[in-house]
Design a protein around this motif. Structure first.
Motif, PDB file in Angstrom:
ATOM      1  N   LEU A   1       0.803  -0.982   0.196  1.00  0.00           N
ATOM      2  CA  LEU A   1      -0.068   0.052   0.087  1.00  0.00           C
ATOM      3  C   LEU A   1       0.990   1.282   0.022  1.00  0.00           C
ATOM      4  CD1 LEU A   1      -2.815  -0.924   2.551  1.00  0.00           C
ATOM      5  CD2 LEU A   1      -3.230  -0.442   0.168  1.00  0.00           C
ATOM      6  N   SER A   2       1.749   1.418   0.876  1.00  0.00           N
ATOM      7  CA  SER A   2       2.864   2.280   0.805  1.00  0.00           C
ATOM      8  C   SER A   2       3.530   2.555  -0.380  1.00  0.00           C
ATOM      9  CB  SER A   2       3.701   2.227   2.170  1.00  0.00           C
ATOM     10  OG  SER A   2       5.019   1.382   1.899  1.00  0.00           O
ATOM     11  N   ASN A   3       3.644   1.391  -1.373  1.00  0.00           N
ATOM     12  CA  ASN A   3       4.375   1.705  -2.493  1.00  0.00           C
ATOM     13  C   ASN A   3       3.421   1.887  -3.601  1.00  0.00           C
ATOM     14  OD1 ASN A   3       6.961   1.693  -3.830  1.00  0.00           O
ATOM     15  ND2 ASN A   3       6.721  -0.293  -4.291  1.00  0.00           N
ATOM     16  N   ASP A   4       2.266   2.306  -3.455  1.00  0.00           N
ATOM     17  CA  ASP A   4       1.285   2.797  -4.663  1.00  0.00           C
ATOM     18  C   ASP A   4       0.762   1.462  -5.142  1.00  0.00           C
ATOM     19  OD1 ASP A   4       1.494   5.341  -4.420  1.00  0.00           O
ATOM     20  OD2 ASP A   4       3.154   5.556  -5.954  1.00  0.00           O
ATOM     21  N   ASP A   5       0.424   0.458  -4.222  1.00  0.00           N
ATOM     22  CA  ASP A   5      -0.165  -0.837  -4.709  1.00  0.00           C
ATOM     23  C   ASP A   5       0.909  -1.592  -5.470  1.00  0.00           C
ATOM     24  OD1 ASP A   5      -2.306  -2.438  -3.479  1.00  0.00           O
ATOM     25  OD2 ASP A   5      -3.385  -2.019  -5.465  1.00  0.00           O
ATOM     26  N   THR A   6       1.990  -1.640  -5.199  1.00  0.00           N
ATOM     27  CA  THR A   6       3.110  -2.311  -6.169  1.00  0.00           C
ATOM     28  C   THR A   6       3.967  -2.998  -4.903  1.00  0.00           C
ATOM     29  OG1 THR A   6       2.822  -0.928  -7.691  1.00  0.00           O
ATOM     30  CG2 THR A   6       4.881  -2.196  -7.791  1.00  0.00           C
ATOM     31  N   GLN A   7       4.204  -4.273  -5.506  1.00  0.00           N
ATOM     32  CA  GLN A   7       5.142  -5.035  -4.373  1.00  0.00           C
ATOM     33  C   GLN A   7       6.334  -4.427  -4.221  1.00  0.00           C
ATOM     34  OE1 GLN A   7       6.849  -8.794  -5.506  1.00  0.00           O
ATOM     35  NE2 GLN A   7       5.555  -9.685  -4.070  1.00  0.00           N
ATOM     36  N   MET A   8       6.730  -4.196  -2.847  1.00  0.00           N
ATOM     37  CA  MET A   8       8.232  -3.566  -2.564  1.00  0.00           C
ATOM     38  C   MET A   8       9.188  -4.270  -2.817  1.00  0.00           C
ATOM     39  SD  MET A   8       9.155  -0.833  -1.170  1.00  0.00           S
ATOM     40  CE  MET A   8       8.029  -0.037  -0.174  1.00  0.00           C
ATOM     41  N   ARG A   9      10.223  -3.635  -3.669  1.00  0.00           N
ATOM     42  CA  ARG A   9      11.361  -4.467  -4.130  1.00  0.00           C
ATOM     43  C   ARG A   9      12.469  -4.365  -3.221  1.00  0.00           C
ATOM     44  NH1 ARG A   9      12.051  -3.461 -10.173  1.00  0.00           N
ATOM     45  NH2 ARG A   9      14.241  -2.476  -9.660  1.00  0.00           N
ATOM     46  N   SER A  10      13.542  -4.989  -3.299  1.00  0.00           N
ATOM     47  CA  SER A  10      14.638  -4.926  -2.616  1.00  0.00           C
ATOM     48  C   SER A  10      15.777  -3.846  -2.843  1.00  0.00           C
ATOM     49  CB  SER A  10      15.505  -6.397  -2.437  1.00  0.00           C
ATOM     50  OG  SER A  10      15.933  -6.715  -3.878  1.00  0.00           O
ATOM     51  N   ASP A  11      15.471  -2.884  -3.665  1.00  0.00           N
ATOM     52  CA  ASP A  11      16.382  -1.923  -3.944  1.00  0.00           C
ATOM     53  C   ASP A  11      15.743  -0.481  -3.520  1.00  0.00           C
ATOM     54  OD1 ASP A  11      14.606  -2.407  -6.012  1.00  0.00           O
ATOM     55  OD2 ASP A  11      15.934  -1.174  -7.461  1.00  0.00           O
TER      56      ASP A  11
END
Length: 378
Positions: free
Chosen positions: A174-184
């Motif tokens: 949710l905090s990433n505009d409904d996109t899975q958070m990446r590792s970078d």
């Protein structure tokens, strides 16, 4: 032992019984203090250990002005073997105090992170991710002999392979505009008003980490009321963010200048309200609601026609909770997959019902049942 004067917050279960020195800075050696803490008492450890930078001479800019680099005694070790012995000692102490489902974050640079990673694996920790903190404003390589060091690496590891550490996947998404958070992760280094300065306008700590970095770490891998230990507390970034987010902290530090700065910094922090620090509950943790419950409770009637969002496909609801679409029948998931020619389908989000003049996903009805269950259990 120094209290930070933080306001009373929601206590984690069992804190009173274990007599943990929460919201406190322990003064002295981190290994000794960790060995004195109760076994399996800490939810998360964030460690920013000495990097062992091995600087043999001062750094200067092209105009010969001196660079304020890390040349403190706490970052100096006689050899790699000495550094490795120190690393294994504090990690062993850290692993003992982690709860069975606890986890650790360690941050480092190319000088030490590979040695740190090997030690973690040798001691039984289980690697979950390595995260690259890409610096938006890195310090240039003034000598022009190497690439600019524009990143640091964080290792996230659980106490063991069997551990089930906290990971707030939905909250991060949710905090990433409904996109899975990446590792970078892209964050600027600590500058401006956040950078703590002394009376001479010099940096209090040479490697103060930005609060944004710790914010993401704690939001991702802890819950309100959890206890986070930082064995290299420095000027208290971990404690400051933990206090904001309703987590408890234990800091360990031996340098008085850092301790004094941390005490003042954390005392000025105002925690967020309890309602604001709750994160999104993972759907897999929510009560299971079968599709048949919607029919039993009168939210969907047998014979109702369902559609996909674009009205390309349709199906009819039967009394037993199954769907039929032409010659295809089965559960909401199976029929959703069959009509599309897919192996699998989430029928809750694929199938929609007519809600007045618009289509709404079945999932909205499932959430209505879950909300009523929550009220009954409150």
């Amino acid at each position: 032992m120094l209290r930070t004067g933080s306001a009373a917050r929601k206590r984690a279960p069992g804190l009173e019984e274990s007599h943990l020195p929460i919201d406190t800075i322990l003064v002295g050696d981190c290994i000794a203090h960790m060995n004195a803490l109760p076994e399996a008492s800490v939810d998360l450890i964030f460690a920013d250990p000495p990097y062992n930078l091995q600087l043999e001479e001062g750094l200067t800019r092209p105009d010969q002005s001196k660079v304020d680099a890390v040349d403190d005694e706490w970052d100096k070790f006689e050899s790699f073997a000495h550094y490795d012995t120190f690393t294994r000692a504090w990690m062993t102490a850290a692993r003992r105090i982690l709860k069975p489902n606890g986890a650790i974050w360690v941050i480092g640079s190319y000088h030490n992170i590979f040695r740190v990673g090997a030690a973690l694996q040798d001691l039984g920790f289980w690697m979950l991710n390595d995260v690259v903190w890409r610096k938006a404003n890195p310090m240039p390589n003034f000598r022009g002999t190497r690439f600019t060091n524009a990143h640091e690496t964080l290792i996230w590891a659980s106490r063991s392979q069997k551990s089930r550490p906290t990971f707030n996947y939905e909250a991060l998404k949710l905090s990433n505009d409904d996109t899975q958070m990446r590792s970078d992760w892209l964050f600027p280094i600590c500058t401006g008003g956040e950078r703590l300065k002394d009376a001479n306008d010099e940096k209090v700590h040479p490697t103060q980490k930005p609060e944004a970095l710790l914010y993401r770490v704690l939001m991702a891998t802890t819950k309100p009321g959890d206890v986070v230990l930082d064995p290299f507390f420095g000027t208290g970034t971990t404690g400051a963010v933990a206090k904001k987010l309703g987590r408890h902290f234990i800091g360990i530090e031996r340098e008085n200048a850092y301790i004094n700065a941390a005490l003042k910094r954390i005392a000025a922090i105002k925690p967020h309200d309890l309602a604001a620090i709750e994160t999104t509950v993972p759907k897999r943790s929510a009560p299971r609601v079968p599709f048949g419950s919607l029919i039993e409770q009168g939210l969907i009637a047998p014979g109702t026609k369902l559609f996909d969002a674009g009205r390309r496909y349709s199906a009819v609801v039967r009394v037993d909770g199954s769907l039929v679409s032409d010659d295809k029948s089965g559960s909401i998931h199976r029929v959703g997959a069959l009509v599309q020619g897919f192996e699998a389908c989430n029928g809750w989000t694929f199938w929609h019902y007519e809600d007045g003049s618009k289509l709404a996903p079945l999932d909205t009805l499932r959430e209505r049942i879950r909300a009523s269950l929550d009220k009954l259990s409150a």
